[in-house]
Design a protein around this motif. Structure first.
Motif, PDB file in Angstrom:
ATOM      1  N   GLN A 117       0.825  -1.148  22.222  1.00 40.99           N
ATOM      2  CA  GLN A 117      -0.546  -1.293  21.932  1.00 40.99           C
ATOM      3  C   GLN A 117      -0.408  -0.917  20.429  1.00 40.99           C
ATOM      4  OE1 GLN A 117      -2.928   1.432  21.172  1.00 40.99           O
ATOM      5  NE2 GLN A 117      -1.475   3.083  21.582  1.00 40.99           N
ATOM      6  N   TRP A 118       0.233  -0.247  20.058  1.00 43.26           N
ATOM      7  CA  TRP A 118       0.435   0.528  18.665  1.00 43.26           C
ATOM      8  C   TRP A 118       0.578  -0.722  17.726  1.00 43.26           C
ATOM      9  CZ3 TRP A 118      -1.923   4.716  16.967  1.00 43.26           C
ATOM     10  CH2 TRP A 118      -1.902   5.927  17.926  1.00 43.26           C
ATOM     11  N   ILE A 119       1.620  -1.550  18.078  1.00 42.27           N
ATOM     12  CA  ILE A 119       1.944  -2.667  17.188  1.00 42.27           C
ATOM     13  C   ILE A 119       0.683  -3.783  17.009  1.00 42.27           C
ATOM     14  CG2 ILE A 119       3.369  -4.784  16.971  1.00 42.27           C
ATOM     15  CD1 ILE A 119       5.386  -3.284  18.760  1.00 42.27           C
ATOM     16  N   ASP A 178      -5.694  -2.959  12.189  1.00 43.08           N
ATOM     17  CA  ASP A 178      -6.265  -1.936  11.374  1.00 43.08           C
ATOM     18  C   ASP A 178      -5.907  -2.477   9.744  1.00 43.08           C
ATOM     19  OD1 ASP A 178      -6.744  -0.448  13.367  1.00 43.08           O
ATOM     20  OD2 ASP A 178      -4.956   0.971  13.289  1.00 43.08           O
ATOM     21  N   ALA A 179      -4.637  -3.130   9.477  1.00 35.65           N
ATOM     22  CA  ALA A 179      -4.533  -3.494   8.242  1.00 35.65           C
ATOM     23  C   ALA A 179      -5.358  -4.626   7.950  1.00 35.65           C
ATOM     24  CB  ALA A 179      -2.855  -4.281   8.201  1.00 35.65           C
ATOM     25  N   VAL A 180      -5.644  -5.606   8.721  1.00 41.80           N
ATOM     26  CA  VAL A 180      -6.870  -6.637   8.456  1.00 41.80           C
ATOM     27  C   VAL A 180      -8.115  -6.173   8.240  1.00 41.80           C
ATOM     28  CG1 VAL A 180      -8.028  -8.740   9.065  1.00 41.80           C
ATOM     29  CG2 VAL A 180      -5.645  -8.370   9.534  1.00 41.80           C
ATOM     30  N   CYS A 181      -8.354  -4.959   9.152  1.00 36.87           N
ATOM     31  CA  CYS A 181      -9.873  -4.423   8.949  1.00 36.87           C
ATOM     32  C   CYS A 181     -10.000  -3.672   7.454  1.00 36.87           C
ATOM     33  CB  CYS A 181     -10.098  -3.159   9.961  1.00 36.87           C
ATOM     34  SG  CYS A 181     -10.506  -3.965  11.724  1.00 36.87           S
ATOM     35  N   VAL A 182      -8.925  -3.181   7.255  1.00 36.62           N
ATOM     36  CA  VAL A 182      -9.070  -2.556   5.682  1.00 36.62           C
ATOM     37  C   VAL A 182      -9.667  -3.538   4.603  1.00 36.62           C
ATOM     38  CG1 VAL A 182      -7.820  -1.530   3.748  1.00 36.62           C
ATOM     39  CG2 VAL A 182      -7.119  -0.984   6.076  1.00 36.62           C
ATOM     40  N   GLY A 183      -9.150  -4.959   4.655  1.00 41.34           N
ATOM     41  CA  GLY A 183      -9.770  -5.627   3.869  1.00 41.34           C
ATOM     42  C   GLY A 183     -11.049  -6.161   3.940  1.00 41.34           C
ATOM     43  N   LEU A 184     -11.136  -6.397   5.414  1.00 40.57           N
ATOM     44  CA  LEU A 184     -12.437  -6.927   5.869  1.00 40.57           C
ATOM     45  C   LEU A 184     -13.577  -6.073   5.328  1.00 40.57           C
ATOM     46  CD1 LEU A 184     -14.161  -9.219   7.320  1.00 40.57           C
ATOM     47  CD2 LEU A 184     -13.576  -7.801   9.521  1.00 40.57           C
ATOM     48  N   TYR A 185     -13.512  -4.736   5.711  1.00 41.09           N
ATOM     49  CA  TYR A 185     -14.654  -3.897   5.588  1.00 41.09           C
ATOM     50  C   TYR A 185     -14.748  -3.387   4.155  1.00 41.09           C
ATOM     51  CZ  TYR A 185     -14.332  -3.043  10.757  1.00 41.09           C
ATOM     52  OH  TYR A 185     -14.486  -3.249  11.974  1.00 41.09           O
ATOM     53  N   THR A 233      -3.962   2.630  10.044  1.00 40.50           N
ATOM     54  CA  THR A 233      -2.817   1.731   9.877  1.00 40.50           C
ATOM     55  C   THR A 233      -1.663   2.668   9.525  1.00 40.50           C
ATOM     56  OG1 THR A 233      -4.202   0.009   8.607  1.00 40.50           O
ATOM     57  CG2 THR A 233      -1.776   0.005   8.202  1.00 40.50           C
ATOM     58  N   VAL A 234      -1.657   3.668   8.864  1.00 38.03           N
ATOM     59  CA  VAL A 234      -0.800   4.739   8.474  1.00 38.03           C
ATOM     60  C   VAL A 234      -0.211   5.265   9.796  1.00 38.03           C
ATOM     61  CG1 VAL A 234      -0.008   6.687   7.343  1.00 38.03           C
ATOM     62  CG2 VAL A 234      -1.213   4.870   6.009  1.00 38.03           C
ATOM     63  N   ILE A 235      -1.219   5.869  10.380  1.00 39.49           N
ATOM     64  CA  ILE A 235      -1.073   6.810  11.522  1.00 39.49           C
ATOM     65  C   ILE A 235      -0.687   5.816  12.675  1.00 39.49           C
ATOM     66  CG2 ILE A 235      -2.200   8.022  13.331  1.00 39.49           C
ATOM     67  CD1 ILE A 235      -1.782   9.542  10.644  1.00 39.49           C
ATOM     68  N   LEU A 289     -11.153  11.921  15.212  1.00 42.43           N
ATOM     69  CA  LEU A 289     -10.943  12.730  16.396  1.00 42.43           C
ATOM     70  C   LEU A 289     -10.415  11.824  17.207  1.00 42.43           C
ATOM     71  CD1 LEU A 289     -11.389  15.387  17.788  1.00 42.43           C
ATOM     72  CD2 LEU A 289     -13.653  14.564  18.594  1.00 42.43           C
ATOM     73  N   TYR A 290     -11.059  10.363  17.414  1.00 42.52           N
ATOM     74  CA  TYR A 290     -10.198   9.493  18.377  1.00 42.52           C
ATOM     75  C   TYR A 290      -8.651   9.330  18.163  1.00 42.52           C
ATOM     76  CZ  TYR A 290      -9.169   4.716  20.021  1.00 42.52           C
ATOM     77  OH  TYR A 290      -8.587   3.883  20.703  1.00 42.52           O
ATOM     78  N   LEU A 291      -8.527   9.157  16.786  1.00 36.99           N
ATOM     79  CA  LEU A 291      -6.868   8.975  16.361  1.00 36.99           C
ATOM     80  C   LEU A 291      -6.145   9.975  16.852  1.00 36.99           C
ATOM     81  CD1 LEU A 291      -5.395   6.836  14.852  1.00 36.99           C
ATOM     82  CD2 LEU A 291      -5.820   8.005  12.893  1.00 36.99           C
TER      83      LEU A 291
END
Length: 207
Positions: free
Chosen positions: A154-156, A162-169, A185-187, A22-24
């Motif tokens: 801010q999107w950059i 987001d990309a780093v968080c994918v691997g971290l989580y 990351t995609v959005i 929803l935030y996104l």
């Protein structure tokens, strides 16, 4: 089964996932309601991150809560002033590109915070992911301020976070959040293009 027996970690992950979507959606459309989701998300996330030992991300959610209040005021203050002057909704804070001097300042703040958070996580906590945790935390602090000021770039910053968080989580076993941040990351790429289009539209309207 009692309430204590419920899989609260999983339930909160799913709830956080739904609020995050929803935030996104609101962020993509530059809708000020995203800040309400920004208040709910930290409340959920702090519990999850503390349980999983991602301490820097736990701490940053306190900042997220406070910046959400600031961001909502910054985004809506101009609109409220415009309403008093019988102006239309376009008087809200516009999307702009960050000035070069402020960008340099943001980069400097990020580097300092990254180093500080890394040292804290590496030598004070039992974190097993100090580099990645410090990176996402530091860049998120800067990115949230940029979002509060409605800067296009801010999107950059969020693409990198987001990309780093994918691997971290995924590494820490928080799979719902890993999927959520993959979607982020995609959005984020699409969000950059959409905000750029909105910004150009406002520029044309002002001419």
């Amino acid at each position: 089964m009692t309430l204590a027996d419920l899989p609260w970690d999983t339930i909160l992950e799913i709830l956080g996932f739904c609020v995050g979507i929803l935030y996104l959606w609101w962020e993509y459309h530059a809708d000020s309601r995203l800040w309400f989701a920004s208040i709910v998300m930290p409340t959920i996330s702090m519990w999850i991150y503390l349980r999983k030992g991602i301490y820097a991300d736990f701490a940053i959610n306190i900042y997220y809560f406070l910046i959400a209040i600031y961001g909502y005021i910054a985004w809506t203050r101009a609109r409220h002033r415009g309403n008093k002057a019988n102006e239309n909704k376009k008087s809200s804070l516009p999307i702009t590109q960050i000035p070069a001097r402020r960008l340099a300042g943001c980069i400097a703040v990020f580097i300092v915070l990254w180093g500080a958070f890394y040292c804290l996580l590496r030598y004070v906590t039992d974190s097993t992911v100090p580099i990645a945790d410090a990176f996402t935390t530091s860049l998120s602090i800067v990115a949230m301020w940029m979002l509060a000021r409605k800067y296009l770039e801010q999107w950059i910053a969020w693409i990198a976070v987001d990309a780093v968080c994918v691997g971290l989580y995924a590494y820490k076993g928080i799979y719902f959040y890993a999927v959520l941040y993959l979607i982020y990351t995609v959005i984020a790429f699409k969000g950059y293009r959409n905000w750029h289009r909105i910004m150009k539209g406002h520029i044309r309207d002002d001419k």
